[in-house]
Write a protein that holds these residues in place. Sequence first.
Motif, short mmCIF file in Angstrom:
data_model
loop_
_atom_site.label_atom_id
_atom_site.label_comp_id
_atom_site.label_asym_id
_atom_site.label_seq_id
_atom_site.Cartn_x
_atom_site.Cartn_y
_atom_site.Cartn_z
N LEU A 49 0.81 -1.22 0.00
CA LEU A 49 0.00 0.00 0.00
C LEU A 49 0.85 1.27 0.00
O LEU A 49 0.38 2.34 -0.40
CB LEU A 49 -0.93 0.02 1.21
CG LEU A 49 -2.26 -0.71 1.09
CD1 LEU A 49 -3.08 -0.53 2.35
CD2 LEU A 49 -3.03 -0.24 -0.13
N ILE A 50 2.09 1.16 0.45
CA ILE A 50 2.98 2.32 0.47
C ILE A 50 3.09 2.92 -0.93
O ILE A 50 3.27 4.14 -1.07
CB ILE A 50 4.37 1.93 1.02
CG1 ILE A 50 5.21 3.17 1.30
CG2 ILE A 50 5.09 0.99 0.07
CD1 ILE A 50 4.80 3.93 2.51
N SER A 104 0.82 3.41 -3.08
CA SER A 104 -0.28 4.32 -3.40
C SER A 104 -0.45 5.42 -2.35
O SER A 104 -0.93 6.51 -2.66
CB SER A 104 -1.60 3.55 -3.56
OG SER A 104 -1.95 2.88 -2.37
N VAL A 105 -0.05 5.14 -1.12
CA VAL A 105 -0.19 6.13 -0.05
C VAL A 105 0.73 7.33 -0.29
O VAL A 105 0.30 8.49 -0.17
CB VAL A 105 0.12 5.50 1.33
CG1 VAL A 105 0.21 6.58 2.40
CG2 VAL A 105 -0.94 4.48 1.70
N PHE A 139 -8.69 8.63 -0.03
CA PHE A 139 -7.65 7.76 0.53
C PHE A 139 -8.21 6.37 0.80
O PHE A 139 -7.60 5.36 0.45
CB PHE A 139 -7.10 8.37 1.82
CG PHE A 139 -6.13 7.48 2.52
CD1 PHE A 139 -4.83 7.37 2.08
CD2 PHE A 139 -6.51 6.74 3.63
CE1 PHE A 139 -3.91 6.54 2.72
CE2 PHE A 139 -5.62 5.90 4.28
CZ PHE A 139 -4.31 5.81 3.82
N SER A 188 -7.17 3.06 -1.39
CA SER A 188 -6.54 1.96 -0.65
C SER A 188 -7.32 0.66 -0.84
O SER A 188 -6.73 -0.41 -1.05
CB SER A 188 -6.46 2.30 0.84
OG SER A 188 -5.62 3.43 1.07
#
Length: 304
Positions: free
Chosen positions: A15-16, A18-19, A45, A49
Amino acid sequence: MKPKVFLEFVEIKSLIASVLPFVLGTLYAIYNYQQVHLGYLALFFVASSLFHMATNANDNYQDFLHAPRNDANREFLETTNVVGVNQISIQQARVITFGLGGVSLLLGLWLVSRTGLPLLWMGLYSYAVGYFYSGGLKPISAGPFGEFFSGFTMGFMIFWIAVYINTYNQVALTFKGTGQVLVASGLAIFAISNIMLANNICDMQEDIALGRHTILYYLGKPTMLRVFAWSYVAGYGCLIIAVIIGVLPKFSLLTLVSAIPVFKNTRLFLKRQVKTETFILAIKNASLICLMFAVFMGLGLIFG
């Protein structure tokens, strides 16, 4: 399904990727337009996610579903793919995939109703890439354009949507503005696309056995190793250009410090490409680049 298996199935650790573009796009909007919509941003967000997890889940079960059932692929099916290892049923996989994607879609459509149609077109592109990346008759990930679509969609589109959501009622979309966002997100685009490229480099022989004709199949490993290294150079070049044209704060240039460990990791990867040993270096590079980019952009908002 146990929580540990679920988190592995949706590849929560990824996920990092896209975060951080989400954070970077928000900082870009604040720096250039001094505006932020926290409520809409929080919903985006959550939606992005959930869709990222749905895409990862779809990728894992599509790989398992379409892998040839022969002795050459037995190890992949029984000891590598998360669906086979944990004996996740196809029905379970589909429920999770379409459940996560469905909730994400509903949140996205509500945001469209509040911010306008441009978000719909951005979202349709992103959802199409998310599904066809590993689904359909000819998945993107099995062809030569996987690196482009992964880097562009996650590095640029998430960044761009974050900018749009924060500025939809203040700034009209223009080619110039979009081009500026593209340049500013270039560092993230190249860093994220290199994750996919490193994965394909490490899996070259396995991909060929599975019938995937990635860009390695067409251009060969030596050429793509050079592309891997020069992609980081191109990303840093985009950062410098974005500062020169004034869309990023000068403090962002301190992100260039990350080049020291990034190029060290790159040299290690160029010497040895083993999935279980060196693939992680591409993830570390992307995380370090985007994290330092976000930190120094944030400092630029404070100190100018």
